[in-house]
Structures are given as structure tokens and as C-alpha cells.
Design a protein around this motif. Structure first.
Motif, PDB file in Angstrom:
ATOM      1  N   ALA A  39      -7.349  -0.491   3.384  1.00 43.36           N
ATOM      2  CA  ALA A  39      -6.495  -1.557   2.663  1.00 43.36           C
ATOM      3  C   ALA A  39      -6.670  -2.928   4.364  1.00 43.36           C
ATOM      4  CB  ALA A  39      -5.061  -1.487   2.988  1.00 43.36           C
ATOM      5  N   LYS A  40      -6.869  -2.414   4.984  1.00 43.82           N
ATOM      6  CA  LYS A  40      -7.204  -3.390   6.413  1.00 43.82           C
ATOM      7  C   LYS A  40      -8.937  -3.855   6.806  1.00 43.82           C
ATOM      8  CE  LYS A  40      -6.957  -4.506  11.534  1.00 43.82           C
ATOM      9  NZ  LYS A  40      -7.936  -5.443  10.980  1.00 43.82           N
ATOM     10  N   ILE A  58      -0.698  -7.250   4.237  1.00 45.11           N
ATOM     11  CA  ILE A  58      -0.482  -5.829   4.097  1.00 45.11           C
ATOM     12  C   ILE A  58       0.321  -5.259   4.592  1.00 45.11           C
ATOM     13  CG2 ILE A  58      -0.953  -4.144   4.562  1.00 45.11           C
ATOM     14  CD1 ILE A  58      -4.122  -4.851   5.526  1.00 45.11           C
ATOM     15  N   ILE A  73       1.077  -1.224  -0.444  1.00 42.50           N
ATOM     16  CA  ILE A  73      -0.022  -0.427  -0.394  1.00 42.50           C
ATOM     17  C   ILE A  73       0.906   1.033  -0.062  1.00 42.50           C
ATOM     18  CG2 ILE A  73      -1.907  -1.233   0.935  1.00 42.50           C
ATOM     19  CD1 ILE A  73      -1.181   0.409   4.074  1.00 42.50           C
ATOM     20  N   TYR A 100      -4.472   2.928   4.710  1.00 45.83           N
ATOM     21  CA  TYR A 100      -4.372   1.500   5.728  1.00 45.83           C
ATOM     22  C   TYR A 100      -5.644   1.457   6.190  1.00 45.83           C
ATOM     23  CZ  TYR A 100      -3.581  -2.254   9.357  1.00 45.83           C
ATOM     24  OH  TYR A 100      -3.374  -3.416   9.443  1.00 45.83           O
ATOM     25  N   THR A 113      -6.884  -2.066  -6.599  1.00 49.36           N
ATOM     26  CA  THR A 113      -6.464  -3.108  -6.077  1.00 49.36           C
ATOM     27  C   THR A 113      -5.868  -3.787  -7.143  1.00 49.36           C
ATOM     28  OG1 THR A 113      -6.847  -3.406  -3.695  1.00 49.36           O
ATOM     29  CG2 THR A 113      -5.611  -5.056  -4.760  1.00 49.36           C
TER      30      THR A 113
END
Length: 358
Positions: free
Chosen positions: A48-49, A67, A35, A44, A246
Motif C-alpha cells: 500500500a505505502k 491509506i 487496505i 502496508y 487496487t
């Protein structure tokens, strides 16, 4: 790299799942996803998380995504390259980092004066936007793209003097990048200054730049730009809404079982919807706090916003026509899709009740 667990381990996981009433399975597939930021950021926490967690949940633990924060895999500006070079399985990043020479990269995830937080999702999921995005990644980069977040409007700028229109921009050193940098330099006499986000605070404080745009209100507040620049300029027409993708190699995507693909697609769409709501809610709190502080909020003139849209569209259509003349019709199809849907939305969405008032 992507790893598939051997049959013995998979069998052990299945036995464990049975013992716990089928609630869990051992991971069959491990994916490493880089990332653009540290763990202390919206990129994040909101993007992402949540995506990695949803993938694990919706696949019953069969897929685990590790990650990799910024700095783990070279430059955050080159994560697409890292995927193509096989250094990582996936990257969650922005097409803007790919530059503006290809109009699709310059406008598919966000475009100045383009689709806003109300119209972007309908365009993406119901009007062919996602299909155009994925076609471009597949045909030009050998990759598969999942849209995994949507962010709300940014501030137009933190500035050392009030900015309301074109005359105020003339000669300003403006920290910006991508398509907006090209548009304001060409049309408004701005000197775009491209620096890393970590350098903005010091440059604003010391007068190295006159104004800066970076991110959404809550993220800007966290960094503290309001401490060194009195004026907060809005609305953020340079980024009315912005999406992250992504990406992975097409061969990686096609190697996944079809049921895993469907569940990852669902995780991506859920994360996209949830990320928007999470960021807006956090931004509302940031606005409340900033408006109670010592900063002055300055709204851009409607005439400037309209002029900026005209010039931004002209810039995009020129690039689309150039690409079309060279045999590439995808940029034109994308531009017509975005602008056509935006006009269609504005002409027909008047029945919708919006709580915001100027």
C-alpha cells in the motif's frame, strides 16, 4: 472522497513549483484507499505505502492517496462493497474475499498449483492476464482494477504433525479459505476451518486446528506460528504466487486525466515488481532463521503435488463449464488462459537457469 483542488489552489501550487525549480506541485486530487491490514504488515509496508508513494512521485504530487488501515471502513472482507457504496475512493484488497462462486475471482489473483513466481508476471503483462482481470471488473462490478502487488509462495501449512500427501490430510482440521478450501474438502477429506488470522496462533496452540496456512514465511514468522506448531510444510502449492488489486469505480477512473491514468498504471506495475522482490528477500532471511531453529521442515510429495494440480484444474473447469452454459464465457477464457500459459511456460522455459535446487 476524491477531491479536485480549486483553480486558485492549483495556481498557488504551480507558483510554488516554479519557485523550487518545478520539483513539486500542490495536490489536485485526493483519494482515500482502504487496505486489509494494520500498518505493521507486509500489506502496508510492501504494497500500500509503496504504491501511494510512487503515485505521488510519478504525478509530481498532483495525486495524493490517503491509506486507511483495517478497521477504518468496516470489514476488511467487504472493501469492494465499500468502494461500490461510495464510502471510499479505492481499496487495495484480494479477489479471494469475493468468494468462489465466480471462478474469475477464485483464480485470477492466485490459484492452487497454478502460476508461480516465475510465470505469473509474464502471463499478467504479456499474455493477456491483466486485460481479462480488468474486463471482469468493468463488466461485472462497474470498477476499474490496477494490479498493485505480487506476493511469492506461501508456506503450505504450519502443522502439529508431518504432512506429505493425501493420506496425511484425511480428517484434518485445516485453517484455509477460498478455492483451496473447496478443493481439499472435496478431494482429500479435509475439514476447512475459516477463522481470522488473529485466531490462528491460539487455535494451533490449543489443538483447535491441526494445521493452518496464512501467508508468506516472513509474515508467518512475525506472528509466531512456528512457536506453537513444530512442522513447517512446503511448498505452498495453495498459493504459488498471489496478487492484490487496487479497485475504484469506473467513473472515478474515467474522471482522471489521461496522463494521470498512465502514471498511476506505471506506479501500479512498478509496485507489483518491487513488492515481489521485497517480500522474497525478507522471506529468505526468515527461512534462514527458521531452519536454524527447532522446527522440522517437511516437503510435500511430488505425486501429491501432481494429483492436487489435476484435481484443482478439474474443479476450475467444472465451474467454467457451468458459467459457460449460463452464457458467461469469461471464466472459461480465464481458465484456458491460465492453464494454457502454465503448460506453455513449462514446455518452453527449460532453457532458463534457476538457482533454486530441491
Amino acid at each position: 472522497m476524491m477531491r479536485t483542488v480549486v483553480a486558485g489552489a492549483a495556481l498557488t501550487g504551480a507558483m510554488a513549483a516554479a519557485a523550487w525549480g518545478g520539483a513539486a506541485q500542490a495536490a489536485e486530487i485526493d483519494l482515500r484507499m482502504a487496505i486489509i491490514s494494520s500498518e505493521n504488515s507486509i500489506y502496508y509496508e510492501d504494497m500500500a505505502k509503496p504504491f501511494a508513494d510512487l503515485v505521488a512521485e510519478l504525478t509530481d504530487g498532483r495525486v495524493e492517496i490517503e491509506i486507511l488501515p483495517a478497521g477504518t471502513v468496516g470489514s476488511v472482507l467487504k472493501l469492494h462493497d465499500a468502494v461500490q457504496d461510495g464510502l471510499i475512493d479505492m481499496a487495495q484488497t484480494t479477489p479471494i474475499f469475493l468468494g468462489t462462486s465466480d471462478l474469475v475471482n477464485a483464480m485470477v489473483a492466485s490459484f492452487p498449483t497454478g502460476l508461480g513466481v516465475d510465470s505469473y508476471l509474464p502471463w499478467l503483462y504479456q499474455a493477456g492476464g491483466l486485460e481479462l482481470w480488468q474486463e471482469h471488473r468493468r463488466e461485472t462490478m462497474g470498477m476499474h482494477a490496477l494490479v498493485t502487488s505480487l506476493g511469492p509462495s506461501e508456506f503450505f501449512a504450519h502443522a502439529n504433525e508431518p504432512i506429505t500427501g493425501a493420506d496425511d490430510l484425511e480428517g484434518k482440521k485445516f485453517r484455509t479459505l477460498g478455492n483451496w478450501a473447496a478443493i481439499v474438502e472435496e478431494n482429500y477429506g479435509v475439514s476447512p476451518t475459516v477463522v481470522a488470522g488473529s485466531e490462528i496462533y491460539g487455535m494451533l496452540e490449543k489443538g483447535g486446528i491441526d494445521m493452518a496456512e496464512y501467508s508468506i514465511p516472513s509474515e508467518n514468522q512475525k506472528i509466531g506460528f512456528h512457536e506453537v506448531a513444530k512442522y513447517i510444510i512446503y511448498p505452498g502449492i495453495q498459493a504459488p504466487a498471489w496478487a492484490f488489486e487496487t479497485v475504484m469505480l469506473t467513473e472515478t477512473w474515467e474522471s482522471l486525466p489521461e496522463d494521470i491514468q498512465r502514471r498511476m498504471e506505471l506506479a501500479a506495475e512498478l509496485t507489483t515488481h518491487r513488492s515481489l522482490q521485497a517480500m522474497i528477500t525478507r522471506d529468505l532471511k526468515a527461512l534462514e532463521e527458521l531452519q536454524d531453529g527447532g522446527n522440522a521442515f517437511v516437503r510435500l510429495d511430488d505425486a501429491f503435488i501432481a494429483d492436487a494440480q489435476e484435481k484443482a484444474r478439474a474443479w476450475a473447469m467444472r465451474l467454467a463449464e457451468q458459467a459457460q452454459a449460463e452464457g458467461d464465457d469469461l471464466p472459461m477464457r480465464l481458465a484456458e488462459s491460465v492453464f494454457g500459459f502454465q503448460d506453455y511456460w513449462r514446455d518452453n522455459a527449460k532453457y532458463l537457469v534457476m538457482d533454486y535446487r530441491k
